[in-house]
Design a protein around this motif. Structure first.
Motif, mmCIF file in Angstrom:
data_model
loop_
_atom_site.group_PDB
_atom_site.id
_atom_site.type_symbol
_atom_site.label_atom_id
_atom_site.label_comp_id
_atom_site.label_asym_id
_atom_site.label_seq_id
_atom_site.Cartn_x
_atom_site.Cartn_y
_atom_site.Cartn_z
ATOM 1 N N GLU A 13 0.823 -1.220 0.000
ATOM 2 C CA GLU A 13 0.000 0.000 0.000
ATOM 3 C C GLU A 13 0.854 1.267 0.000
ATOM 4 O O GLU A 13 0.337 2.368 -0.160
ATOM 5 C CB GLU A 13 -0.919 0.019 1.227
ATOM 6 N N SER A 14 2.155 1.114 0.162
ATOM 7 C CA SER A 14 3.037 2.281 0.296
ATOM 8 C C SER A 14 3.264 2.971 -1.046
ATOM 9 O O SER A 14 3.029 2.404 -2.117
ATOM 10 C CB SER A 14 4.380 1.865 0.895
ATOM 11 N N LEU A 15 3.763 4.189 -0.964
ATOM 12 C CA LEU A 15 4.127 4.929 -2.171
ATOM 13 C C LEU A 15 5.284 4.261 -2.905
ATOM 14 O O LEU A 15 5.531 4.541 -4.069
ATOM 15 C CB LEU A 15 4.537 6.365 -1.802
ATOM 16 N N THR A 134 -9.103 5.122 11.064
ATOM 17 C CA THR A 134 -8.330 5.995 10.181
ATOM 18 C C THR A 134 -9.004 7.368 10.203
ATOM 19 O O THR A 134 -10.152 7.491 10.662
ATOM 20 C CB THR A 134 -8.324 5.445 8.742
ATOM 21 N N ALA A 153 -3.212 0.772 4.522
ATOM 22 C CA ALA A 153 -2.995 2.004 3.760
ATOM 23 C C ALA A 153 -2.669 3.171 4.700
ATOM 24 O O ALA A 153 -1.804 4.007 4.394
ATOM 25 C CB ALA A 153 -4.223 2.326 2.916
ATOM 26 N N PHE A 154 -3.334 3.227 5.840
ATOM 27 C CA PHE A 154 -3.085 4.262 6.837
ATOM 28 C C PHE A 154 -1.648 4.161 7.362
ATOM 29 O O PHE A 154 -0.922 5.152 7.424
ATOM 30 C CB PHE A 154 -4.099 4.125 7.982
ATOM 31 N N TYR A 155 -1.225 2.956 7.709
ATOM 32 C CA TYR A 155 0.153 2.763 8.178
ATOM 33 C C TYR A 155 1.167 3.059 7.081
ATOM 34 O O TYR A 155 2.255 3.577 7.347
ATOM 35 C CB TYR A 155 0.365 1.356 8.732
ATOM 36 N N ALA A 156 0.842 2.728 5.842
ATOM 37 C CA ALA A 156 1.756 3.039 4.740
ATOM 38 C C ALA A 156 2.024 4.542 4.686
ATOM 39 O O ALA A 156 3.165 4.968 4.476
ATOM 40 C CB ALA A 156 1.178 2.539 3.419
ATOM 41 N N LYS A 157 0.993 5.340 4.911
ATOM 42 C CA LYS A 157 1.177 6.805 4.941
ATOM 43 C C LYS A 157 1.988 7.228 6.162
ATOM 44 O O LYS A 157 2.886 8.060 6.061
ATOM 45 C CB LYS A 157 -0.181 7.506 4.953
ATOM 46 N N LEU A 158 1.653 6.656 7.322
ATOM 47 C CA LEU A 158 2.379 7.009 8.543
ATOM 48 C C LEU A 158 3.864 6.667 8.449
ATOM 49 O O LEU A 158 4.703 7.368 9.010
ATOM 50 C CB LEU A 158 1.786 6.283 9.756
ATOM 51 N N ASN A 160 5.691 6.340 5.609
ATOM 52 C CA ASN A 160 6.261 6.693 4.311
ATOM 53 C C ASN A 160 7.718 7.130 4.420
ATOM 54 O O ASN A 160 8.580 6.625 3.702
ATOM 55 C CB ASN A 160 5.421 7.772 3.638
ATOM 56 N N LYS A 164 10.987 5.065 3.013
ATOM 57 C CA LYS A 164 11.886 5.702 2.039
ATOM 58 C C LYS A 164 13.323 5.602 2.539
ATOM 59 O O LYS A 164 14.228 5.241 1.785
ATOM 60 C CB LYS A 164 11.491 7.157 1.823
#
Length: 171
Positions: A13-15, A134, A153-158, A160, A164
């Motif tokens: 779900e991450s960028l 969320t 998806a929420f954790y993927a944003k948290l 990010n 990276k």
């Protein structure tokens, strides 16, 4: 195991999902030879529950520079109590964590820092309560331990920036 599937879902779900080739396995159903081969070929290795001990590290000649540890997670005692409540602000709604989870998280963090990915800290407040939903009102977890698609998806944003940083170590 199921916590490993949660980590795989966060990564997918991450960028950064287009830059990740994911190979997933539990440690029970894979042969020693296959596991050794995967470990050897991997650029990064994420553990989500069965964390490597000294015996595992030696047996598979695990390069600890490749290893990252996803910490424990907890979303309160029971989601059932939230179903019948009128909630005005999902983004701030919180529940108390189960007993000893925070202590376990701190113990793991002390063992694995700087390779520890804390899943509790980003959703915890000063009182030790954690988010249940969320920001758009979806359950993070259906059973208080495993992530929903929205939770991943929420954790993927948290995570990010952390992801990276981790991915840049192998590029």
């Amino acid at each position: 195991d199921s916590f490993g599937r949660d980590v795989a879902n966060i990564l997918l779900e991450s960028l950064h999902h287009k830059h990740i080739e994911l190979s997933y396995s539990d440690l029970i159903s894979i042969s020693d030879e296959d596991l050794a081969q995967r470990i050897h070929e991997a650029k990064l290795i994420f553990f989500a529950s069965d964390y490597p001990d000294k015996h595992f590290v030696e047996k598979y000649r695990l390069d600890m520079n490749k290893v990252w540890i996803f910490g424990t997670k907890d979303f309160g005692n029971s989601n059932g109590i939230h179903y019948n409540r009128t909630i005005k602000d999902y983004a701030d709604y919180r529940a108390p964590m189960k007993q000893n989870v925070l202590q376990e998280n701190e113990k793991l963090k002390s063992i694995w820092t700087p390779k520890y990915i804390d899943l509790i800290e980003p959703i915890r407040d000063n009182a030790g309560d954690v988010l249940v939903f969320t920001p758009d009102g979806k359950f993070i977890s259906q059973d208080t331990l495993h992530l929903t698609k929205f939770g991943a998806a929420f954790y993927a944003k948290l995570l990010n920036a952390k992801m990276k940083e981790i991915l840049e170590t192998v590029q």
